[in-house]
Design an enzyme around this catalytic site. Structure first.
Site, PDB file in Angstrom:
ATOM      1  N   LYS A  65       0.833  -1.201   0.000  1.00  0.00           N
ATOM      2  CA  LYS A  65       0.000   0.000   0.000  1.00  0.00           C
ATOM      3  C   LYS A  65       0.868   1.252   0.000  1.00  0.00           C
ATOM      4  O   LYS A  65       2.010   1.200   0.477  1.00  0.00           O
ATOM      5  CB  LYS A  65      -0.870   0.013   1.272  1.00  0.00           C
ATOM      6  CG  LYS A  65      -1.986  -0.991   1.295  1.00  0.00           C
ATOM      7  CD  LYS A  65      -2.785  -0.862   2.598  1.00  0.00           C
ATOM      8  CE  LYS A  65      -3.904  -1.890   2.671  1.00  0.00           C
ATOM      9  NZ  LYS A  65      -4.946  -1.712   1.657  1.00  0.00           N
ATOM     10  N   ARG A  73     -10.147 -11.684   1.999  1.00  0.00           N
ATOM     11  CA  ARG A  73     -10.959 -12.782   1.457  1.00  0.00           C
ATOM     12  C   ARG A  73     -10.207 -14.104   1.537  1.00  0.00           C
ATOM     13  O   ARG A  73     -10.829 -15.164   1.621  1.00  0.00           O
ATOM     14  CB  ARG A  73     -11.414 -12.435   0.030  1.00  0.00           C
ATOM     15  CG  ARG A  73     -10.308 -12.285  -0.963  1.00  0.00           C
ATOM     16  CD  ARG A  73     -10.745 -11.526  -2.218  1.00  0.00           C
ATOM     17  NE  ARG A  73     -10.797 -10.076  -2.006  1.00  0.00           N
ATOM     18  CZ  ARG A  73     -11.145  -9.192  -2.929  1.00  0.00           C
ATOM     19  NH1 ARG A  73     -11.510  -9.590  -4.132  1.00  0.00           N
ATOM     20  NH2 ARG A  73     -11.152  -7.904  -2.655  1.00  0.00           N
TER      21      ARG A  73
HETATM   22  N1  BES Z   1      -7.935  -3.832   4.398  1.00  0.00           N
HETATM   23  C1  BES Z   1      -8.157  -3.443   3.054  1.00  0.00           C
HETATM   24  C2  BES Z   1      -9.473  -2.721   2.827  1.00  0.00           C
HETATM   25  C3  BES Z   1      -9.651  -1.401   3.513  1.00  0.00           C
HETATM   26  C4  BES Z   1      -9.318  -0.230   2.884  1.00  0.00           C
HETATM   27  C5  BES Z   1     -10.219  -1.333   4.766  1.00  0.00           C
HETATM   28  C6  BES Z   1      -9.519   0.977   3.510  1.00  0.00           C
HETATM   29  C7  BES Z   1     -10.429  -0.126   5.387  1.00  0.00           C
HETATM   30  C8  BES Z   1     -10.084   1.029   4.760  1.00  0.00           C
HETATM   31  C9  BES Z   1      -8.139  -4.688   2.156  1.00  0.00           C
HETATM   32  O1  BES Z   1      -7.328  -5.710   2.587  1.00  0.00           O
HETATM   33  C10 BES Z   1      -7.625  -4.249   0.836  1.00  0.00           C
HETATM   34  O2  BES Z   1      -6.539  -3.807   0.768  1.00  0.00           O
HETATM   35  N2  BES Z   1      -8.455  -4.389  -0.181  1.00  0.00           N
HETATM   36  C11 BES Z   1      -8.107  -3.989  -1.506  1.00  0.00           C
HETATM   37  C12 BES Z   1      -8.681  -4.998  -2.462  1.00  0.00           C
HETATM   38  C13 BES Z   1      -8.221  -4.817  -3.876  1.00  0.00           C
HETATM   39  C14 BES Z   1      -6.748  -5.114  -3.994  1.00  0.00           C
HETATM   40  C15 BES Z   1      -9.023  -5.728  -4.784  1.00  0.00           C
HETATM   41  C16 BES Z   1      -8.704  -2.620  -1.760  1.00  0.00           C
HETATM   42  O3  BES Z   1      -9.794  -2.338  -1.290  1.00  0.00           O
HETATM   43  O4  BES Z   1      -8.051  -1.816  -2.409  1.00  0.00           O
HETATM   44 MG    MG Z   2      -5.314  -5.672   1.938  1.00  0.00          MG
END
Ligand code: BES
Ligand code: MG
Ligand code: ZN
Length: 506
Positions: free
Chosen positions: A279, A353
């Site tokens: 990230k 997931r």
């Molecule tokens: N933990 C994150 C989702 C999240 C984002 C929670 C902001 C709370 C606030 C999750 O693991 C994630 O990173 N999801 C990705 C999925 C994508 C790569 C398909 C996302 O939402 O960008």
């Molecule tokens: Mg994630």
């Protein structure tokens, strides 16, 4: 010589008023002129010969909803009288807002009143039940919470008490509900180097021990996880040096031990760096709360145990970190879940997931009455609804109805989202495996994530709660300070309460 605040107070006070606050509610007056006090407000005003009414009138314009005004020197028992605006009387359920307006107004007003008392370093406060002692207790306890575990200078503790004896049972219930949500806030706000998988499990074990005797807590280690063939969960966990834990808690509240349990599943990523699909660094600290699903479902079970709800509940939480390393998942890797399905991991940041897939498979071992999972699963959920409501994806109208009805009472709202085949196609079209962990297209990210989870569910009553949007509070919920929100713990508790009373609908 500088005097302490306490010394200054005792030397300068002419009246002998005790250092104690009193929060009293006042409704918006529909007819011009006289404010409409609550029963407790009226009684107090009589006690001080109409002085409160008089002061309120001369001190400024009619008190607006959610605003507070403080008065001193009115009564020897109270150093600070805080009058709070409750808005329109008997506003009822607002079907545009999908919540009980009276309850929300009381929570907000009482929270503001208590915060004023706390700012003045008054150590205890009596609270007007305002016609709904549960909502008043929730407003007080939620409004006063602030996380300052690691600060030398902490906000002073304030003891909250019900003013009078109207609604004492509802008051106690409200205290327990709010304390439950505050436990989730505590776990979510906690830094990832302190709330590790191991520590998370230890906190829940400790809380359950004191809440009830009819609970079992199993803290499963990595050898157990391997033996269960949870290859998908393990693929995420192995990127970190912090050992993974699968936490399993059983609460047996029903008199019928064989009654099928409600099974809660919670995403427990104690830190989500994204892994190799790392990230951006801005605000990455918020990913210490990526165990919000685990925190809210475990806190709901602790609360259900404290309330002695006559229902059986099992909580399952896969706990680990998502980190980049030489052992971490790589884009394109293929892993195998407990039910034999293979998954191509095209984005290591879609790890929630992966850990939930195995936990959902495992949940089927318990002949569940229903399975509900909660997860800070997708940024797309936050884009879709923001912090107004938890997104609910479910295959069951009955389950939806129960969650929806519960959320109207708690004010911690839910909104139904789709589980169309449309989205399933976008995760099953995969080059190397049965499923891809990301959708073929960018659009509808919360929906493709839910469709992915659906591939691991065979029960007729399942709901997936995407709580990414409600994870934190800036200033949207007036009775929660800025920080991790612990939502929707109270809605889960209310839902369990309803299910414990209604053995037929699900
Ligand atoms: N933990 C994150 C989702 C999240 C984002 C929670 C902001 C709370 C606030 C999750 O693991 C994630 O990173 N999801 C990705 C999925 C994508 C790569 C398909 C996302 O939402 O960008
Ligand atoms: Mg994630
Ligand atoms: Zn995550």
């Amino acid at each position: 010589m500088a005097s302490t605040p306490a010394a200054a107070a005792s030397s300068s006070s002419r009246s002998a008023a005790r250092k104690q606050g009193l929060v009293l509610g006042v409704f918006a007056n529909e007819k011009e002129g006289t404010p409409q006090f609550t029963n407790a407000g009226d009684a107090f005003d009589k006690l001080v010969s109409g002085k409160l009414r008089e002061l309120l009138a001369i001190s400024g314009p009619p008190l607006k909803k959610g605003k507070a005004r403080i008065f001193h020197g009115l009564h020897q028992d109270f150093s600070n009288i805080v009058v709070v605006g409750l808005g329109k009387k008997a506003a009822g359920v607002n079907l545009q807002e999908n919540w009980d307006e009276d309850k929300e107004n009381i929570r907000a007003a009482v929270a503001v009143g208590c915060q004023q008392v706390q700012d003045l370093e008054v150590p205890c406060v009596e609270i007007d039940p305002c016609g709904d002692a549960q909502a008043a207790a929730e407003g007080a306890v939620l409004g006063l919470f602030e996380y300052n575990e690691f600060k030398q200078k902490k906000k002073p503790a304030v003891e909250v008490k019900l003013h009078g004896s109207d609604g004492i049972e509802a008051w106690k219930k409200g205290l327990i509900y709010a304390k439950g949500q505050n436990l989730a806030r505590y776990l979510m706000e906690g830094p990832a180097n302190h709330i590790t998988p191991t520590m998370f499990a230890a906190v829940i074990q400790e809380k359950l021990k004191s809440a009830s005797s009819n609970v079992s807590v199993y803290i499963r280690d990595e050898s157990w996880i391997k033996a269960q063939e949870m290859g998908s969960f393990l693929s995420v966990a192995k990127g970190s040096v912090e050992p993974a834990v699968f936490l399993e808690v059983h609460y047996r509240g029903s008199s019928d031990a064989s009654e099928p349990p409600l099974v809660f599943v919670g995403k427990g990523i104690t830190f989500d760096s994204g892994g190799i699909s790392i990230k951006p660094s801005a605000n990455m600290d918020a990913m210490r709360a990526d165990m919000g699903g685990a925190a809210t479902i475990c806190s709901a079970i602790v609360t259900a145990a404290e309330l002695k709800l006559p229902i059986n509940i099992i909580g399952l939480t896969p706990l680990c970190e998502n980190m980049p390393s030489g052992r971490a998942n790589k884009p394109g890797d293929v892993v195998k879940a407990m039910n034999g399905k293979t998954i191509q991991v095209d984005n290591t940041d879609a790890e929630g997931r992966l850990v939930l897939a195995d936990a959902l498979c495992y949940a089927h071992n318990f002949n569940p009455r229903a399975i509900i999972d909660a997860a800070t699963l997708t940024g797309a959920m936050d884009i879709a609804l923001g912090s107004s409501a938890t997104g609910v994806f479910t295959n069951s109208h009955q389950l939806w109805n129960q969650l929806y009805e519960a959320s109207i009472l708690t004010g911690d709202r839910v909104w139904r989202m789709p589980l169309f085949e449309h989205y399933t196609k976008q995760v099953t079209d995969c080059q190397l495996a049965d499923l891809n962990n990301i959708g073929k297209y960018r659009s509808g990210g919360a929906c493709t994530a839910a469709a992915f989870l659906k591939e691991f569910v065979t029960v007729p009553h399942w709901a997936h709660l995407d709580i990414a949007g409600v994870m934190g509070n800036k200033d949207e919920v007036p009775y929660l300070r800025k920080g991790m929100a612990g939502r929707p713990t109270r809605t889960l508790v209310e839902f369990a309460t309803r299910l414990s009373q209604d053995k037929k609908s699900i």
